[in-house]
Design a protein around this motif. Structure first.
Motif, PDB file in Angstrom:
ATOM      1  N   UNK A  23       5.296   6.283  -9.556  1.00 24.51           N
ATOM      2  CA  UNK A  23       4.809   6.686  -8.236  1.00 24.51           C
ATOM      3  C   UNK A  23       4.722   5.453  -7.346  1.00 24.51           C
ATOM      4  N   UNK A  24       5.374   5.506  -6.198  1.00 25.00           N
ATOM      5  CA  UNK A  24       5.378   4.381  -5.274  1.00 25.00           C
ATOM      6  C   UNK A  24       3.983   4.149  -4.691  1.00 25.00           C
ATOM      7  N   UNK A  25       3.816   3.052  -3.979  1.00 20.13           N
ATOM      8  CA  UNK A  25       2.488   2.699  -3.435  1.00 20.13           C
ATOM      9  C   UNK A  25       1.855   3.860  -2.683  1.00 20.13           C
ATOM     10  N   UNK A  26       0.619   4.135  -3.021  1.00 25.23           N
ATOM     11  CA  UNK A  26      -0.140   5.171  -2.339  1.00 25.23           C
ATOM     12  C   UNK A  26       0.213   6.581  -2.740  1.00 25.23           C
ATOM     13  N   UNK A  27       1.095   6.759  -3.711  1.00 26.33           N
ATOM     14  CA  UNK A  27       1.629   8.075  -4.045  1.00 26.33           C
ATOM     15  C   UNK A  27       1.158   8.552  -5.426  1.00 26.33           C
ATOM     16  N   UNK A  28       1.053   9.862  -5.577  1.00 25.08           N
ATOM     17  CA  UNK A  28       0.794  10.440  -6.883  1.00 25.08           C
ATOM     18  C   UNK A  28      -0.427   9.860  -7.562  1.00 25.08           C
ATOM     19  N   UNK A  29      -0.202   9.312  -8.768  1.00 34.20           N
ATOM     20  CA  UNK A  29      -1.288   8.739  -9.553  1.00 34.20           C
ATOM     21  C   UNK A  29      -1.466   7.243  -9.313  1.00 34.20           C
ATOM     22  N   UNK A  30      -0.646   6.668  -8.446  1.00 34.35           N
ATOM     23  CA  UNK A  30      -0.858   5.267  -8.078  1.00 34.35           C
ATOM     24  C   UNK A  30      -2.096   5.160  -7.203  1.00 34.35           C
ATOM     25  N   UNK A  31      -2.673   3.972  -7.166  1.00 40.53           N
ATOM     26  CA  UNK A  31      -3.897   3.760  -6.395  1.00 40.53           C
ATOM     27  C   UNK A  31      -3.768   2.510  -5.531  1.00 40.53           C
ATOM     28  N   UNK A  32      -4.430   2.492  -4.371  1.00 42.19           N
ATOM     29  CA  UNK A  32      -5.211   3.562  -3.746  1.00 42.19           C
ATOM     30  C   UNK A  32      -4.303   4.543  -3.004  1.00 42.19           C
ATOM     31  N   UNK A  33      -4.781   5.773  -2.824  1.00 36.48           N
ATOM     32  CA  UNK A  33      -4.076   6.768  -2.023  1.00 36.48           C
ATOM     33  C   UNK A  33      -4.843   7.013  -0.730  1.00 36.48           C
ATOM     34  N   UNK A  34      -4.186   7.658   0.208  1.00 34.37           N
ATOM     35  CA  UNK A  34      -4.871   8.033   1.446  1.00 34.37           C
ATOM     36  C   UNK A  34      -6.041   8.950   1.138  1.00 34.37           C
ATOM     37  N   UNK A  35      -5.827   9.870   0.194  1.00 33.36           N
ATOM     38  CA  UNK A  35      -6.893  10.822  -0.136  1.00 33.36           C
ATOM     39  C   UNK A  35      -8.089  10.143  -0.776  1.00 33.36           C
ATOM     40  N   UNK A  36      -7.835   9.101  -1.586  1.00 36.91           N
ATOM     41  CA  UNK A  36      -8.943   8.473  -2.309  1.00 36.91           C
ATOM     42  C   UNK A  36      -9.602   7.343  -1.541  1.00 36.91           C
ATOM     43  N   UNK A  37      -8.839   6.636  -0.718  1.00 43.18           N
ATOM     44  CA  UNK A  37      -9.379   5.442  -0.066  1.00 43.18           C
ATOM     45  C   UNK A  37      -9.214   5.422   1.447  1.00 43.18           C
ATOM     46  N   UNK A  38      -8.480   6.399   1.990  1.00 45.94           N
ATOM     47  CA  UNK A  38      -8.261   6.441   3.429  1.00 45.94           C
ATOM     48  C   UNK A  38      -7.023   5.652   3.841  1.00 45.94           C
TER      49      UNK A  38
END
Length: 363
Positions: free
Chosen positions: A83-98
């Motif tokens: 999963x590329x940056x910010x995507x899927x199970x990678x962290x952080x995501x927009x949903x998790x960190x904004x």
């Protein structure tokens, strides 16, 4: 009015797969950056001593899924999904960190560097096959232009060049005149075959802002919510953006099931990463890919594109092939399937599997 949608048969692949679903043989998280601490989720399938193939998912903002490993012979290939940056199970995501966090240092240059970081972490020292669809085809081409000696072959599906006209076809259409003439064919676009779904996408934006739909959506995504109404608007916009793309990705849409595109967490990340990249012209110079085709003219390239693709129209594959021809190169194989955009439509999935089965082996 009679609804015949229940009589439609899906265009998606079902039991036609050549290779079975299998569990990953390994998985992990790889930190590739700090401030923020971008960490990639990856999975490995198949033969750990096999020919490496890196799979680049679409979007930008999509994610990999285990089903993507089924394009490949697990006895022959060492298959890497991530999963590329910010995507899927990678962290952080927009949903998790904004978005302020997840979109920081999230550009094409960083994604290219991440592929090399993953190669190093997984001890891939020589050539590898690179398999990418939609935005994944864009990223594969950019990576190959910058690191041609790492590539044994390119397998590209649903070519996405990312010019402004390509994006306007999907996101702008007749939006500027929609309020007065919602069914007028005032401009080319994906909306022509999806009037009801298009209305849901357009009507999120006030009529006076519809002259540039991508800019209007980006403004909603960039807003710092002050209250519950603002948060609700952002979620509505993200879902509308996500479901629009998911719906038009299949030749026969799943009218009653948007799948992952209707999931709030996925939509928030997917829509905002796409809008982020599109607002910055994919973080590439104009004509970057077509202007650097000479760098990859010697790489064996295979292309599969759905004739009825409404996310990335077939003309994008035509332009790539014409650019290759100007340097005396041609794809080893070019398959136009009777399908839409999704890699999971039967003809496209079977074509990709056949190409992987027939690739020249890495020495």
């Amino acid at each position: 009015m009679i609804d015949f949608s229940s009589l439609q048969q899906t265009s998606a692949i079902t039991d036609e797969w050549k290779y079975p679903a299998v569990d990953p043989i390994n998985s992990g998280m790889l930190r590739v950056d700090t401030a923020p601490d971008h960490t990639l989720y990856w999975e490995e399938y198949g033969n750990p001593a096999g020919e490496p193939v890196i799979v680049l998912h679409g979007g930008p903002g999509g994610a990999c899924a285990p089903i993507m490993a089924r394009f490949f012979d697990p006895a022959r290939y060492r298959i890497i999904l991530f999963d590329q940056r910010g995507c899927g199970k990678s962290e952080p995501t927009v949903a998790s960190a904004g978005p302020a966090v997840a979109l920081t240092r999230n550009t094409t240059d960083y994604l290219v560097a991440d592929i090399n970081a993953l190669r190093t972490s997984l001890d891939i020292a020589g050539k590898m096959h690179v398999f990418g669809g939609s935005w994944g085809s864009t990223l594969a081409l950019v990576y190959a232009i910058r690191h041609p000696t790492n590539i044994a072959s390119l397998i590209l599906r649903g070519i996405f060049i990312g010019d402004r006209d390509d994006l306007r076809y999907m996101y702008q259409g007749n939006a500027a005149t929609f309020a007065d003439a919602p069914f007028a064919l005032t401009a080319p676009g994906s909306y022509i075959a999806y009037p009801d779904e298009w209305a849901a996408f357009v009507e999120v934006i006030p009529p006076e802002q519809r002259g540039d739909m991508m800019r209007a959506y980006k403004a909603i995504f960039d807003m710092v919510p002050a209250n519950a109404a603002d948060r609700a608007l952002q979620l509505r916009a993200a879902l509308a953006w996500s479901v629009w793309e998911g719906t038009i990705s299949n030749l026969i849409p799943k009218d009653d099931d948007p799948g992952k595109f209707g999931d709030a967490a996925f939509a928030l990340s997917f829509a905002q990463i796409e809008a982020h990249f599109f607002a910055h012209h994919l973080f590439l110079e104009p004509d970057y890919i077509l202007g650097n085709i000479d760098r990859i003219a010697d790489i064996p390239t295979h292309i599969v594109h759905g004739r009825f693709d409404q996310v990335c129209p077939l003309t994008q594959a035509s332009r790539l092939i014409a650019a290759m021809a100007s340097f005396g190169a041609a794809p080893v194989s070019y398959v136009r399937t009777n399908a839409g955009h999704s890699a999971m439509e039967a003809q496209t999935a079977l074509a990709l599997t056949a190409i992987m089965d027939g690739l020249a082996r890495i020495a």
